[in-house]
Write a protein that holds these residues in place. Sequence first.
Motif, PDB file in Angstrom:
ATOM      1  N   MET A  95       1.185  -1.606  -0.142  1.00 45.70           N
ATOM      2  CA  MET A  95      -0.057   0.039   0.088  1.00 45.70           C
ATOM      3  C   MET A  95       0.980   0.976   0.002  1.00 45.70           C
ATOM      4  N   CYS A  96       0.772   2.483  -0.736  1.00 46.80           N
ATOM      5  CA  CYS A  96       1.222   3.403  -1.311  1.00 46.80           C
ATOM      6  C   CYS A  96       0.941   4.530   0.183  1.00 46.80           C
ATOM      7  N   HIS A  97       0.163   3.950   1.156  1.00 47.20           N
ATOM      8  CA  HIS A  97       0.264   5.155   2.218  1.00 47.20           C
ATOM      9  C   HIS A  97      -0.386   4.314   3.288  1.00 47.20           C
ATOM     10  N   ASP A  99      -3.068   4.868   6.694  1.00 45.88           N
ATOM     11  CA  ASP A  99      -4.358   5.217   7.532  1.00 45.88           C
ATOM     12  C   ASP A  99      -4.196   5.094   8.454  1.00 45.88           C
ATOM     13  N   ASN A 125       5.803   9.463  -0.716  1.00 42.56           N
ATOM     14  CA  ASN A 125       5.233   9.456  -1.902  1.00 42.56           C
ATOM     15  C   ASN A 125       4.140  11.035  -1.465  1.00 42.56           C
ATOM     16  N   VAL A 127       1.675  12.103  -3.160  1.00 42.16           N
ATOM     17  CA  VAL A 127       0.126  11.844  -3.704  1.00 42.16           C
ATOM     18  C   VAL A 127      -0.909  10.819  -2.799  1.00 42.16           C
ATOM     19  N   CYS A 128      -0.474  10.312  -2.600  1.00 41.98           N
ATOM     20  CA  CYS A 128      -1.565   8.789  -1.465  1.00 41.98           C
ATOM     21  C   CYS A 128      -1.669   9.840  -0.418  1.00 41.98           C
ATOM     22  N   GLU A 131      -4.014  11.885   1.360  1.00 42.81           N
ATOM     23  CA  GLU A 131      -5.785  11.955   1.481  1.00 42.81           C
ATOM     24  C   GLU A 131      -6.379  11.529   2.257  1.00 42.81           C
ATOM     25  N   PHE A 132      -5.114  10.110   3.072  1.00 42.25           N
ATOM     26  CA  PHE A 132      -6.022   9.794   4.801  1.00 42.25           C
ATOM     27  C   PHE A 132      -5.182  10.142   6.023  1.00 42.25           C
TER      28      PHE A 132
END
Lengths: 223, 113
Positions: A95-97, A99, A125, A127-128, A131-132
């Motif tokens: 997974m790139c992030h 949570d 990273n 980007v991802c 978001e979280f």
Amino acid sequence: MTDVRVIEIKKSVFADNNEDAARLRSELKGRGTYLLNLMSSPGSGKTTTLIQLINRIKDKIKVAVMEADIDSDVDAIKIKDATGIESIQLHTGGMCHLDAEMTRQGLDNVSLDGTDLVILENVGNLVCPAEFDTGAVRNAMILSVPEGHDKPLKYPLMFSVCDLVIVNKIDVMPYFDFDLDKCSEYVHMRNPKARIIPICAKTGEGVDAVADWLLEEVYNWKH
Amino acid sequence: MHELGIVFYIIRDVKQAAQENGVEHVNAVVMNIGEVSTIVPEYLTDCWRWAADKEEMLKGCELKINIIPAVTTCGDCGREYETVKYGKTCPHCNSANTWLLKGNEVEIKEIEV
């Protein structure tokens, strides 16, 4: 005509994570532990910066580090060897992030009693991870000089969620046509309140300012 | 890149909604995806196919995507404009004091059963 029934949901995919993150934050507040989410591109100098930073604050407050990577434990070992503090490695399994739930699982493996500060080194990273919400008190990111001063224009979300932008590798600024004023202008376009601190993690220049910012943050969180 | 992670969130929410409504199989999931949400719709549907077919309840379930156009509003002149075309700077008055009105949605609109 087939019988289709429509069930309206109207729910943001991030809603659950945002709730998890808010819950985690309030638990951390209760325990007096400050969580910093540190993000950046791969190779921006996160681990080197952390070592410099931790060595400046570890006598004042109790610090632990969670390193998140897709694989390997080189970063966690490097931190432990260079600073002597507790450092654990999280594998995101591709997974790139991270949570909030993954962050919580990581925190379960850190001895939180008496720990004032946990620094989460997120997956490299831009980007991802933006978001979280991880449940951290603040988001910080490192932008290194070779990446260019126009990064905030290319990754707007990342810069809009960060409270602190550390500009690293300022020693090589003359070789890269990096314009610090332009960089600040672009960061503030995304987030007028972001604090910007230029440093060189290799020589330690500027790291004191980051340490002061963080110590004050932790103090305010606990009081 | 983070589409697979998003898909796992969607699956969790859809399964929960289906259970709450006593549904055994879901035929379609309708998503609202904002134009500037950083989601690539094609990747999302690819990841969806791979992951949804592993769930009994979602075998063959179609993912339908509504794209929500991004609109930015200007705090200085009060006008609205297309985010993708003009970005952060207002095309009417050149101000950077602008904010996104809509277009970053990643939302499950409804399910068809």
